[in-house]
Design an enzyme around this catalytic site. Structure first.
Site, PDB file in Angstrom:
ATOM      1  CE  LYS A  90      45.871  48.425  53.231  1.00 21.22           C
ATOM      2  NZ  LYS A  90      45.147  48.790  54.482  1.00 21.22           N
ATOM      3  CD  GLN A 111      43.183  41.371  55.778  1.00 19.26           C
ATOM      4  OE1 GLN A 111      42.370  41.317  56.687  1.00 19.26           O
ATOM      5  NE2 GLN A 111      42.885  41.876  54.594  1.00 19.26           N
ATOM      6  CE  LYS A 126      40.469  42.828  60.337  1.00 17.23           C
ATOM      7  NZ  LYS A 126      39.942  42.727  58.950  1.00 17.23           N
ATOM      8  N   GLY A 165      39.681  50.132  57.575  1.00 16.43           N
ATOM      9  CA  GLY A 165      38.441  49.886  58.315  1.00 16.43           C
ATOM     10  C   GLY A 165      38.075  48.414  58.384  1.00 16.43           C
ATOM     11  CG  ASP A 166      36.939  44.343  59.969  1.00 21.19           C
ATOM     12  OD1 ASP A 166      37.181  43.723  58.927  1.00 21.19           O
ATOM     13  OD2 ASP A 166      36.288  43.830  60.904  1.00 21.19           O
ATOM     14  CG  ASN A 240      31.896  49.340  53.474  1.00 21.91           C
ATOM     15  OD1 ASN A 240      32.546  48.426  52.969  1.00 21.91           O
ATOM     16  ND2 ASN A 240      31.847  50.542  52.932  1.00 21.91           N
TER      17      ASN A 240
END
Ligand code: NDP
Ligand code: 2IT
Length: 444
Positions: A90, A111, A126, A165-166, A240
């Site tokens: 993830k 992560q 990622k 998203g990133d 964001n």
């Protein structure tokens, strides 16, 4: 040579030129020394650190697409599936010209521990590409996303690997990626998170990283006899994470006075008017300097320098290594007493060490920005159940998760006699769960 030092040397020699990956591994292993030293013989025999620092899989692929002039363009795509000990891989997808394998590996490595801290069943991964969405038409972005997914779909799935998203990947890109996945596979499944609300997205996912950052910041402050209300806050970035960190900080009574983008920063001593920022960034996809056209009392400065603005609390929410030792010193000398990382590894190692050595409250990214991926995991749960929870339900769970992360981080730092060192606490607490799961599953 200690086992940790042996592994640090090995990581550098086996992955030359992946400097961000070296940096992330070094920070984690340095703070795990006490844990590793106590179990050195066993960990070494099981090659625990060799396995932890070697991704389960790295996929790199060609992404050809046609621009609006009819010219064929070629980008490089990546997906790093780093560790699946505690759940499906993830982690987000980053679209930025700086993307390379070392950057994706550093993000994937971080992560693993971040996802472990959330307490939810998600492994670490990622991906991304050196494609630059800036200045591209919607059609060009769609062409890129469709080509990227045409290759990526072979490696992902709702129970195997779930991207999100990133930087450079928001609702528009997730929509194009999801449409292409569904078209190729015929599956209507929760293979991506951050989806739109009309096709399986979760309420509060858009806000989650920024809100989560402020929830854990508030928790850190109250545990140290302070509160956010009435404080002056400087936030870097205006994407964001920065936007929703600003929103929640303002709701809790703080005054956010600065935001930035890669061109420069704005300072509004009256407090940022977030509606103007949302219009510039979320609707027009324009530059932050346009803010001063609407608010003539605000000041725009070209270039870096946002950390020279006096504040109580600093929240780096743009990108890696954006806050250097000199910035850390300036913040401290200006009276800043707390820093929480909305971005991944925004503070250099020297800046981080300075914060810790000078008694500042410092929450590292893998704990502070975990609210985004945690809410992604809540989106996965809703997709599996084929149900949608209300905004209030998701937000309440997010808050609980962030309070829980603070407790784990604080507890781990105390257990190893480093109370208040939340860098060590986050790395140790994240590591403990992953290692237990890896050990239980044998040599894989
Ligand atoms: P966005 O693309 O929405 O916004 C990124 C912001 O950072 C923009 O203001 C951008 O400016 C600025 N920025 C990006 N790269 C650079 C750079 N090299 N130098 C200076 N400024 C830069 O991304 P997000 O807000 O989603 O992500 C921000 C950070 O938060 C990243 O580190 C990401 O990994 C991390 N993060 C994101 C999560 C999420 O859920 N989105 C979850 C956890 C962490 P410009 O527009 O000029 O490029
Ligand atoms: O860095 C991150 O945690 C993210 N970009 C969010 C990942 C996700 O799967 O929601």
């Amino acid at each position: 040579m200690s086992y940790v030092d042996e592994i640090l040397e090995r990581v550098v020699s086996k992955n030359p030129s992946e400097t961000e990956f070296h940096q992330a591994v070094k920070e984690v292993l340095d703070s795990l020394r006490c844990v590793i030293d106590a179990n050195e013989e066993k960990y070494k025999k099981d090659a625990v650190l060799e396995r932890l620092t070697e991704p389960e899989r790295v996929v790199s692929f060609r992404v050809p697409w046609i621009d609006d002039k009819g010219q064929v363009q070629v980008n490089r795509g990546f997906r790093v599936q780093f560790n699946s000990a505690i759940g499906p891989y993830k982690g987000g997808l980053r679209l930025h010209p700086s993307v390379n394998q070392g950057i994706i590996k550093f993000l994937g490595f971080e992560q693993i521990f971040k996802n472990s801290l959330t307490g939810l069943p998600i492994g670490g991964g990622k991906g991304g590409s050196d494609f630059d969405p800036k200045g591209k038409s919607d059609r060009e972005v769609m062409a890129f996303c469709q080509s990227f997914m045409t290759e990526l779909h072979k490696y992902i799935g709702a129970d195997t690997d779930v991207p999100a998203g990133d930087i450079g990947v928001g609702a528009r890109e997730i929509g194009f990626l999801y449409g292409q996945y569904k078209r190729i596979t015929g599956l209507y499944e929760g293979v991506l998170t951050g989806k739109g609300l009309t096709y399986g997205g979760s309420l509060a996912r858009t806000q989650a990283t920024g809100y989560g950052l402020i929830y854990i910041l508030s928790e850190m402050l109250s545990h140290n006899g302070k509160e956010l209300s009435g404080k002056t806050v400087v936030i870097s970035g205006s994407g964001n994470v920065a936007i929703y960190a600003t929103e929640k900080a303002q709701q809790l009574g703080a005054k956010v006075v600065a935001l930035s983008d890669s061109n420069g920063y704005i300072y509004d001593k009256d407090g940022i008017d977030l509606d103007i920022v949302k219009e510039i960034k979320e609707v027009k996809r324009a530059r932050i300097k346009e803010y001063v056209e609407k608010k003539p009392n605000a000041v725009y400065t070209e270039g870096k320098g946002i950390w020279s603005i006096p504040c109580d609390v600093a929240l780096p929410c743009a990108t890696q290594n954006e806050l250097h030792l000199e910035d850390a010193k300036t913040l401290f000398n200006n009276g800043c007493f707390a820093v929480a990382e909305g971005a991944n590894m925004p503070s250099t190692r020297e800046a981080t060490d300075f914060f810790l050595e000078n008694g500042m409250l410092f929450m590292p990214g893998k704990a502070a920005n975990a609210g985004g991926v945690a809410t992604s995991a809540l989106e996965m749960s809703q997709n599996s159940q084929r149900l949608s929870w209300t905004f209030e339900e998701v937000d309440a769970k997010l808050k609980d998760i962030m309070v829980g992360i603070f407790a784990k981080v604080d507890d781990a730092s105390s257990r190893y006699n480093m109370k208040g060192n939340y860098v060590a606490g986050a790395n140790i607490a994240g590591f403990e769960k992953v290692i237990e799961a890896m050990t239980a599953q044998g040599i894989v």
